[in-house]
Design an enzyme around this catalytic site. Structure first.
Site, mmCIF file in Angstrom:
data_model
loop_
_atom_site.group_PDB
_atom_site.id
_atom_site.type_symbol
_atom_site.label_atom_id
_atom_site.label_comp_id
_atom_site.label_asym_id
_atom_site.label_seq_id
_atom_site.Cartn_x
_atom_site.Cartn_y
_atom_site.Cartn_z
ATOM 1 N N GLU A 170 66.573 53.378 -16.096
ATOM 2 C CA GLU A 170 67.118 54.706 -16.332
ATOM 3 C C GLU A 170 66.156 55.795 -15.851
ATOM 4 O O GLU A 170 64.970 55.522 -15.649
ATOM 5 C CB GLU A 170 67.374 54.888 -17.839
ATOM 6 N N HIS A 199 70.488 55.249 -11.934
ATOM 7 C CA HIS A 199 69.810 54.014 -12.309
ATOM 8 C C HIS A 199 70.188 52.872 -11.366
ATOM 9 O O HIS A 199 71.276 52.833 -10.818
ATOM 10 C CB HIS A 199 70.041 53.639 -13.783
ATOM 11 N N ASP A 228 70.033 42.174 -14.488
ATOM 12 C CA ASP A 228 69.867 42.616 -15.866
ATOM 13 C C ASP A 228 70.842 41.926 -16.810
ATOM 14 O O ASP A 228 71.775 41.243 -16.381
ATOM 15 C CB ASP A 228 70.035 44.151 -15.964
ATOM 16 N N ASN A 285 73.708 58.329 -13.050
ATOM 17 C CA ASN A 285 72.426 59.011 -13.283
ATOM 18 C C ASN A 285 71.329 58.491 -12.344
ATOM 19 O O ASN A 285 70.161 58.821 -12.508
ATOM 20 C CB ASN A 285 71.992 58.843 -14.745
#
Ligand SMILES: O=P(O)(O)OC[C@H]1O[C@](O)(CO)[C@@H](O)[C@@H]1O
Length: 246
Positions: free
Chosen positions: A143, A138, A67, A136
């Site tokens: 996400e 990811h 990313d 979280n």
């Protein structure tokens, strides 16, 4: 799935570097998927050491990073392009044309994303994908509530991710709100996956990812369905799973 629990961060980093180097030694033309963030910094340090000691040669390797923030210039010291130069690329012998990172300042995001997946496909697919994990759940910048069918695409960062990554920026307002990320489909198509996590802050999500329901709410939980995953976690990150895997 193989789960390796190490005593500390350094041991996690060494183990991960050994696994990556073995992949390259077995197949010199390997296609590696690479991650950024705080977690793999130690692994890159170890890989650089191994390269300097002639234990691994990257001359035939191709890399694809997971990313990149959007928008961001690669000369910005917070870009993942800059991070990769700093921690790995400038120290080893990967060919310049063989390193790929999504272009964080593209004017045509759709074409960039399509072209990125196409390039991975043309390279023969990813042999080994290295992953970190967000608190979280990811992976990449996928996400919670992401679709599992997505290829590389533009994502909006969760507030939790912005807050977690603010430690790398002068001010929280400087953290980009969007990114271009390999999608869950891109990641799941990798032949092998190596996920790293360390520290107490990752303990809960490691438990959820491995033993919770497979759900887009915890993107990394889909890895339960991947046929070849190795998880390397230090004791702190493994504190809720240690008794479940023994
Ligand atoms: O390794 P860290 O810094 O905890 O980050 C975890 C994950 O979050 C990201 O930095 C993206 O926010 C990923 O690149 C990484 O896998």
């Amino acid at each position: 799935m193989r789960i390796i629990i190490t005593d500390n961060y350094q041991e996690m980093s060494k183990k991960a570097a050994t696994l990556v180097a073995s992949q390259v030694n077995i197949k010199p033309g390997s296609v590696l998927g690479l991650a950024t963030g705080g977690t793999p910094v130690g692994m890159y340090k170890e890989l650089v050491k191994m390269y300097q000691d002639d234990e691994v040669d990257f001359s035939e390797v191709t890399t694809f990073n997971l990313d990149e923030y959007y928008p961001i210039d690669q000369t910005n010291d917070q870009s993942y392009a800059y991070y990769m130069q700093e921690h790995l690329f400038q120290h080893i012998n990967v060919a310049k044309d063989s390193m790929h990172i999504p272009n964080g300042k593209t004017k045509d995001v759709d074409q960039e994303c399509y072209g990125y997946d196409q390039a991975i496909y043309n390279a023969g697919g990813i042999d080994l994908q290295v992953l970190g994990i967000g608190t979280n759940g990811h992976i990449g910048f996928n996400e919670p509530d992401i679709t599992f069918e997505s290829g590389t695409h533009k994502v909006t960062l969760d507030q939790e991710t912005i807050e977690a990554n603010a430690r790398f920026f002068d001010r929280i307002d400087d953290v980009p709100k969007e990114a271009i990320s390999m999608g869950m489909k891109t990641i799941m198509q990798s032949k092998k996956i190596l996920l790293l996590a360390n520290g107490e802050s990752k303990a809960q999500i490691i438990d959820k990812m491995l033993f919770g329901e497979i759900s887009p709410n915890v993107p990394a939980s889909i890895l339960q369905l991947h046929p070849h995953v190795i998880i390397v976690v230090d004791k702190e990150a493994a504190q809720y799973i240690e008794h479940k895997v023994k």
